[in-house]
Write an enzyme that holds these catalytic residues in place. Sequence first.
Site, PDB file in Angstrom:
ATOM      1  N   ARG A 102       0.555  -1.110   0.156  1.00  0.00           N
ATOM      2  CA  ARG A 102       0.020   0.094  -0.054  1.00  0.00           C
ATOM      3  C   ARG A 102       0.759   1.125   0.110  1.00  0.00           C
ATOM      4  O   ARG A 102       0.421   2.199  -0.349  1.00  0.00           O
ATOM      5  CB  ARG A 102      -1.021   0.055   1.408  1.00  0.00           C
ATOM      6  CG  ARG A 102      -1.891   1.095   1.086  1.00  0.00           C
ATOM      7  CD  ARG A 102      -2.743   1.002   2.377  1.00  0.00           C
ATOM      8  NE  ARG A 102      -4.102   0.099   2.395  1.00  0.00           N
ATOM      9  CZ  ARG A 102      -3.929  -1.224   2.974  1.00  0.00           C
ATOM     10  NH1 ARG A 102      -2.928  -1.236   4.018  1.00  0.00           N
ATOM     11  NH2 ARG A 102      -4.802  -2.089   2.737  1.00  0.00           N
ATOM     12  N   TYR A 103       2.054   1.213   0.601  1.00  0.00           N
ATOM     13  CA  TYR A 103       2.929   2.537   0.729  1.00  0.00           C
ATOM     14  C   TYR A 103       4.277   2.127   0.187  1.00  0.00           C
ATOM     15  O   TYR A 103       4.700   0.938   0.084  1.00  0.00           O
ATOM     16  CB  TYR A 103       3.100   2.693   2.170  1.00  0.00           C
ATOM     17  CG  TYR A 103       1.801   2.953   2.886  1.00  0.00           C
ATOM     18  CD1 TYR A 103       1.187   4.028   2.872  1.00  0.00           C
ATOM     19  CD2 TYR A 103       1.420   1.884   3.954  1.00  0.00           C
ATOM     20  CE1 TYR A 103       0.099   4.404   3.497  1.00  0.00           C
ATOM     21  CE2 TYR A 103       0.234   2.126   4.654  1.00  0.00           C
ATOM     22  CZ  TYR A 103      -0.550   3.264   4.557  1.00  0.00           C
ATOM     23  OH  TYR A 103      -1.545   3.593   5.307  1.00  0.00           O
ATOM     24  N   ARG A 106       7.264   0.111   2.158  1.00  0.00           N
ATOM     25  CA  ARG A 106       6.988  -1.132   3.065  1.00  0.00           C
ATOM     26  C   ARG A 106       5.897  -1.896   2.413  1.00  0.00           C
ATOM     27  O   ARG A 106       5.123  -1.226   1.748  1.00  0.00           O
ATOM     28  CB  ARG A 106       6.758  -0.519   4.448  1.00  0.00           C
ATOM     29  CG  ARG A 106       5.566   0.431   4.538  1.00  0.00           C
ATOM     30  CD  ARG A 106       5.604   1.235   5.816  1.00  0.00           C
ATOM     31  NE  ARG A 106       4.541   2.048   6.097  1.00  0.00           N
ATOM     32  CZ  ARG A 106       4.410   3.331   5.609  1.00  0.00           C
ATOM     33  NH1 ARG A 106       5.164   3.876   4.816  1.00  0.00           N
ATOM     34  NH2 ARG A 106       3.286   4.052   5.865  1.00  0.00           N
ATOM     35  N   CYS A 115      -4.369 -17.662  14.001  1.00  0.00           N
ATOM     36  CA  CYS A 115      -4.060 -16.888  14.952  1.00  0.00           C
ATOM     37  C   CYS A 115      -4.268 -17.812  16.290  1.00  0.00           C
ATOM     38  O   CYS A 115      -4.814 -18.937  16.159  1.00  0.00           O
ATOM     39  CB  CYS A 115      -4.930 -15.811  14.977  1.00  0.00           C
ATOM     40  SG  CYS A 115      -5.029 -14.478  13.961  1.00  0.00           S
ATOM     41  N   CYS A 119     -10.203 -12.398  17.230  1.00  0.00           N
ATOM     42  CA  CYS A 119     -10.609 -11.302  17.666  1.00  0.00           C
ATOM     43  C   CYS A 119     -12.041 -11.156  17.178  1.00  0.00           C
ATOM     44  O   CYS A 119     -12.161 -11.226  15.859  1.00  0.00           O
ATOM     45  CB  CYS A 119     -10.081 -10.001  17.630  1.00  0.00           C
ATOM     46  SG  CYS A 119      -8.252 -10.310  18.402  1.00  0.00           S
ATOM     47  N   CYS A 122     -12.049  -8.512  14.357  1.00  0.00           N
ATOM     48  CA  CYS A 122     -10.967  -8.457  13.214  1.00  0.00           C
ATOM     49  C   CYS A 122     -11.328  -7.996  11.811  1.00  0.00           C
ATOM     50  O   CYS A 122     -12.277  -8.527  11.395  1.00  0.00           O
ATOM     51  CB  CYS A 122     -10.430  -9.963  13.320  1.00  0.00           C
ATOM     52  SG  CYS A 122      -9.107 -10.268  12.092  1.00  0.00           S
ATOM     53  N   ARG A 124      -9.441  -8.754   9.219  1.00  0.00           N
ATOM     54  CA  ARG A 124      -9.494  -9.673   8.358  1.00  0.00           C
ATOM     55  C   ARG A 124     -10.106 -10.879   8.511  1.00  0.00           C
ATOM     56  O   ARG A 124      -9.771 -11.932   8.236  1.00  0.00           O
ATOM     57  CB  ARG A 124      -7.837  -9.911   8.203  1.00  0.00           C
ATOM     58  CG  ARG A 124      -6.915  -8.976   7.611  1.00  0.00           C
ATOM     59  CD  ARG A 124      -5.528  -9.431   7.450  1.00  0.00           C
ATOM     60  NE  ARG A 124      -4.760  -8.272   6.953  1.00  0.00           N
ATOM     61  CZ  ARG A 124      -3.870  -7.862   7.476  1.00  0.00           C
ATOM     62  NH1 ARG A 124      -3.099  -8.321   8.684  1.00  0.00           N
ATOM     63  NH2 ARG A 124      -3.201  -6.809   6.899  1.00  0.00           N
ATOM     64  N   ASP A 285     -12.364  -1.054  12.321  1.00  0.00           N
ATOM     65  CA  ASP A 285     -12.650  -0.926  10.817  1.00  0.00           C
ATOM     66  C   ASP A 285     -14.139  -1.557  10.645  1.00  0.00           C
ATOM     67  O   ASP A 285     -14.639  -2.009  11.708  1.00  0.00           O
ATOM     68  CB  ASP A 285     -11.599  -1.758  10.204  1.00  0.00           C
ATOM     69  CG  ASP A 285     -10.190  -1.412  10.258  1.00  0.00           C
ATOM     70  OD1 ASP A 285     -10.177  -0.197   9.810  1.00  0.00           O
ATOM     71  OD2 ASP A 285      -9.301  -2.109  10.905  1.00  0.00           O
ATOM     72  N   ASP A 322      -8.019   3.638   9.062  1.00  0.00           N
ATOM     73  CA  ASP A 322      -7.539   3.245   7.671  1.00  0.00           C
ATOM     74  C   ASP A 322      -8.422   3.616   6.756  1.00  0.00           C
ATOM     75  O   ASP A 322      -9.683   2.812   7.097  1.00  0.00           O
ATOM     76  CB  ASP A 322      -7.284   1.643   8.046  1.00  0.00           C
ATOM     77  CG  ASP A 322      -5.963   1.148   7.423  1.00  0.00           C
ATOM     78  OD1 ASP A 322      -5.592   1.828   6.235  1.00  0.00           O
ATOM     79  OD2 ASP A 322      -5.315   0.347   7.805  1.00  0.00           O
ATOM     80  N   LYS A 329      -3.929   5.011   5.846  1.00  0.00           N
ATOM     81  CA  LYS A 329      -3.979   5.393   7.128  1.00  0.00           C
ATOM     82  C   LYS A 329      -3.673   6.715   7.304  1.00  0.00           C
ATOM     83  O   LYS A 329      -2.699   7.195   7.057  1.00  0.00           O
ATOM     84  CB  LYS A 329      -3.118   4.311   7.992  1.00  0.00           C
ATOM     85  CG  LYS A 329      -3.596   4.306   9.443  1.00  0.00           C
ATOM     86  CD  LYS A 329      -2.226   3.360  10.103  1.00  0.00           C
ATOM     87  CE  LYS A 329      -2.685   2.099  10.040  1.00  0.00           C
ATOM     88  NZ  LYS A 329      -1.531   1.541   9.033  1.00  0.00           N
TER      89      LYS A 329
END
Length: 356
Positions: A102-103, A106, A115, A119, A122, A124, A285, A322, A329
């Site tokens: 995205r950037y 990085r 995981c 959560c 989440c 994702r 999100d 985000d 972000k």
Amino acid sequence: MTAPQESQDKTLRDARTLRDIKALAEAGLVPPERLPALEAVAARYAVAITPAMAELIDPTNDDDPIARQFVPSSEELVASPGEDGDPIGDNVHSPVEGIVHRYPDRVLLKPTHTCAVYCRFCFRREMVGPEGLSNLTPAQLDAAFAYIAGRPEIWEVIVTGGDPFVLSPRRLAELMDRLEAIDHVKIVRFHTRVPAVDPEAVTPALIAALKRGTKTVYVALHANHARELTPAARAACARIVDAGIPMVSQTVLLRGVNDDPAVLTDLMRAFVETRVRPYYLHHGDHAPGTSHLRTTLAEGQAIMKALRGTLSGLAQPTYVLDIPGGHGKVPVGPNYVAEGSVEDPNGATRPYPPQA
């Protein structure tokens, strides 16, 4: 501790992890009458609560902040406007499987979509759920590393997922060895919940894997409530920091968990006491079925304003959003500046530049 003993201990902890609604009921974390409704939730979204987190939950408290993060709720099947299975646009910026770029300087590297805990908020959750993505295959890993190696502008690789610390130390060492071979990558950052949710997994072998080669390594710890930073969790973080690996924090602003200045103050101070530098406070999100856990931006800004002036600068995170759709972000904290004036931490307006 020997490698076989570490592996045996992990197997025992995994066996004690609560992975379905029946196990949650048997542990006393959900009443039997809720089982049918929650089975429908578990059929869509993954469930896992480690022993360390299960022990923190107060089953007599319907508003327990640890339970709200990990115990499924029937509200997760309620769809709200604007929710999306890919709320921050990972797919839009994924040139090859396992990479999000995205950037310019990085990339995210996602070797696993597994995981230690799942959560309920989440972003994702569609990718890590029962019908979600699997770990990268050897061929997909080769393609991901080839993508990184072919782009000299990539200075930092953020290893995420899933949670990369669920990988064995051997696999983490292999990742580090492959990144070591890419000269233009200088920083490797791991995003994880493991030091808090499964602190015994932070073994000498895991730390040795992170320290292979010459890359500068950071570990970003995700925790949302001070109770998660148990003595065992703080000891796990100490093992990382004492090995020369700096740690930063990530927190999601969650209704009924930490949407209170006093609660966030306790968490941020706990991070600093643990030598984890507060980094990001994420606005929730628009992942499917998470509206009951999201605050408004105005509520988040008011909380951040309450922290300013009462909480040490060392403990101040940056409140970020985000932008849905993959647009990046941005900081969304309160604004203190107006034309000709500035607001002080107590809410009073002061002239700026100062008057003669």
